[in-house]
Design an enzyme around this catalytic site. Structure first.
Site, mmCIF file in Angstrom:
data_model
loop_
_atom_site.group_PDB
_atom_site.id
_atom_site.type_symbol
_atom_site.label_atom_id
_atom_site.label_comp_id
_atom_site.label_asym_id
_atom_site.label_seq_id
_atom_site.Cartn_x
_atom_site.Cartn_y
_atom_site.Cartn_z
ATOM 1 N N TYR A 123 0.780 -1.235 0.000
ATOM 2 C CA TYR A 123 0.000 0.000 0.000
ATOM 3 C C TYR A 123 0.810 1.283 0.000
ATOM 4 O O TYR A 123 0.250 2.369 -0.172
ATOM 5 C CB TYR A 123 -0.987 -0.027 1.170
ATOM 6 C CG TYR A 123 -2.035 -1.100 0.976
ATOM 7 C CD1 TYR A 123 -3.112 -0.880 0.132
ATOM 8 C CD2 TYR A 123 -1.907 -2.349 1.584
ATOM 9 C CE1 TYR A 123 -4.057 -1.867 -0.087
ATOM 10 C CE2 TYR A 123 -2.847 -3.344 1.371
ATOM 11 C CZ TYR A 123 -3.915 -3.099 0.535
ATOM 12 O OH TYR A 123 -4.842 -4.097 0.300
ATOM 13 N N PHE A 409 -10.543 -4.397 11.061
ATOM 14 C CA PHE A 409 -11.787 -4.207 10.309
ATOM 15 C C PHE A 409 -11.610 -4.757 8.907
ATOM 16 O O PHE A 409 -12.330 -4.467 8.014
ATOM 17 C CB PHE A 409 -12.205 -2.723 10.287
ATOM 18 C CG PHE A 409 -11.103 -1.781 9.871
ATOM 19 C CD1 PHE A 409 -10.877 -1.499 8.519
ATOM 20 C CD2 PHE A 409 -10.285 -1.178 10.802
ATOM 21 C CE1 PHE A 409 -9.879 -0.627 8.125
ATOM 22 C CE2 PHE A 409 -9.284 -0.295 10.428
ATOM 23 C CZ PHE A 409 -9.078 -0.023 9.093
#
Length: 409
Positions: A123, A409
């Site tokens: 990322y 999450f």
């Protein structure tokens, strides 16, 4: 065949989620876990890459609010469930989804995007920096003692079930959100994440248990944990696995750690994803025997640089001009003047000469106070233009407590 990005249709969720499961090994999740993720999915914020009726890529963004230095809670997109089918790697599918997603986040008026990474190296090229780390360890309770602060004996403890204690534990969590950067406000439905406990995931351990710390009739802390019984010829050698632990004050936390380290028939207390400055490391008599390790936790991306930098406060007065590069989100490119202190901040575009030169990835890493600009400069990732500006900004961007993401999450 042309790949098309589409907002997730609720009717396609099962097909879409199957692609995600396969990308992460193909082991089906427990029904209760899968059902919860389906209910938490915000379909209008999730996308899929499709070739006709075949899904070949997935990505989503939960609606979150994230605590930042100074105590503000800022809108943030919680990037999640990112995958590309193995048959479609290196075709630009991931890049197209990441670009579309960040454009969407900008249109929603959310200045930040955050994620946890299955593979951290992915990322950075999309502008995410590691903004918070977590500590993992295992306390050898046969050799390590705890030295607890005065007043710990004044805390009473009560074992119950996580379900019965849910309202009380959520109230404690809510009071802690603004005290440490990186914590997420719990939106409705997210409290159920702490109750997911599939038997197939326990690896021989007990069902999840809960202990409450109370003082004068008020719940001031809690811990979720499980016990794994083990026996050898010499006797009991069980272990305690800590899943959550939170206290409203140091004494409450110390009482919880002492309880967990004294569970009968166990010889170790393992834990994951604790703050890197957590007090347990100062309670133990021998840190070396606790096997502390560090891991990346929360990756941070500034989607709207001006709004993001203005949303937090700064430890010392700062007035600095950044020369920012952001090839993936070009609207952030250019020079920004940040002026702020403990009372607030302003960040606007400027034509003034630059003091520091860096990319948006470095700003993400430093944003919550988890990485210093000085350390990033030592790695060649920040360049000082005006002498003294680096130290000034590095101190200002700091946080009195380390940022921490309490759950994934």
């Amino acid at each position: 065949m042309t790949t098309e990005l589409r907002v997730l249709d609720p009717a396609d969720w099962d097909k879409w989620y199957a692609v995600l499961e396969l990308a992460f090994g193909g082991v089906p999740e427990a029904d209760e876990e899968r059902k919860l993720w389906q209910e938490l999915t915000e379909h209008e914020r999730f996308i899929g890459a499709w070739e006709g009726d075949r899904c070949v890529g997935t990505a989503g963004a939960f609606t979150f609010r994230l605590s930042v230095p100074g105590g503000a809670v800022v809108p943030a997109a919680g990037v999640t469930m990112v995958s590309v089918a193995g048959t479609h790697r290196r075709r630009g599918v991931l890049t197209s989804m990441m670009r579309r997603q960040l454009e969407d986040v900008r249109s929603w008026g959310e200045p930040l995007a955050v994620l946890t990474a299955s593979e951290p190296e992915i990322y950075g090229r999309f502008g995410y920096g590691v903004g918070a780390y977590s500590a993992h360890g295992a306390i050898d309770t046969t050799r390590v003692r705890l030295v607890v602060p005065e007043g710990t004996d004044g805390v009473s403890l009560r074992v119950t079930s996580p379900t019965e204690a849910l309202d009380a534990t959520e109230a404690v969590y809510a009071r802690l959100v603004t005290t440490r950067p990186g914590m997420l406000e719990r939106r409705p439905g997210w409290e159920r994440l702490a109750l997911i406990d599939p038997p197939g995931d326990r690896e021989g351990a007990s069902p999840r248990q809960c202990v409450l710390a109370e003082r004068d009739g008020e719940v001031v802390g809690y811990a979720h944990y499980a016990i794994k019984p083990e026996w050898s010829f010499a006797g009991a050698n069980g272990s305690v696995s800590v899943q959550q632990l939170a206290g409203l004050d140091p004494v409450a936390e110390a009482a919880l750690w002492r309880f967990l380290c004294s569970v009968d028939l166990t010889s170790s207390v393992g834990f994951r994803s604790r703050p890197v400055d957590d007090a347990w490391q100062h309670l133990v008599t021998d840190l070396r025997r606790c096997e502390p390790t560090l891991r990346d936790a929360l990756h941070v991306r500034l989607v709207d640089v001006g709004a993001a930098l203005a949303a937090r406060t700064y430890q010392t007065p700062v007035d600095v001009v950044f020369e920012l590069t952001d090839a993936f989100c070009p609207w952030n490119e250019g020079r920004w003047r940040l002026s702020g202190d403990l009372e607030g901040a302003v960040c606007v575009r400027t034509g003034d000469a630059a003091d520091l030169s860096l990319s948006v990835r470095e700003l993400g890493a430093a944003y919550l106070g988890g990485a210093s600009l000085l350390s990033l400069a030592a790695a060649g990732r920040v360049r000082e233009v005006r002498p003294g500006a680096l130290r000034e900004a590095s101190v200002a961007f700091g946080s009195p407590v380390a940022p921490w993401l309490p759950h994934g999450f």
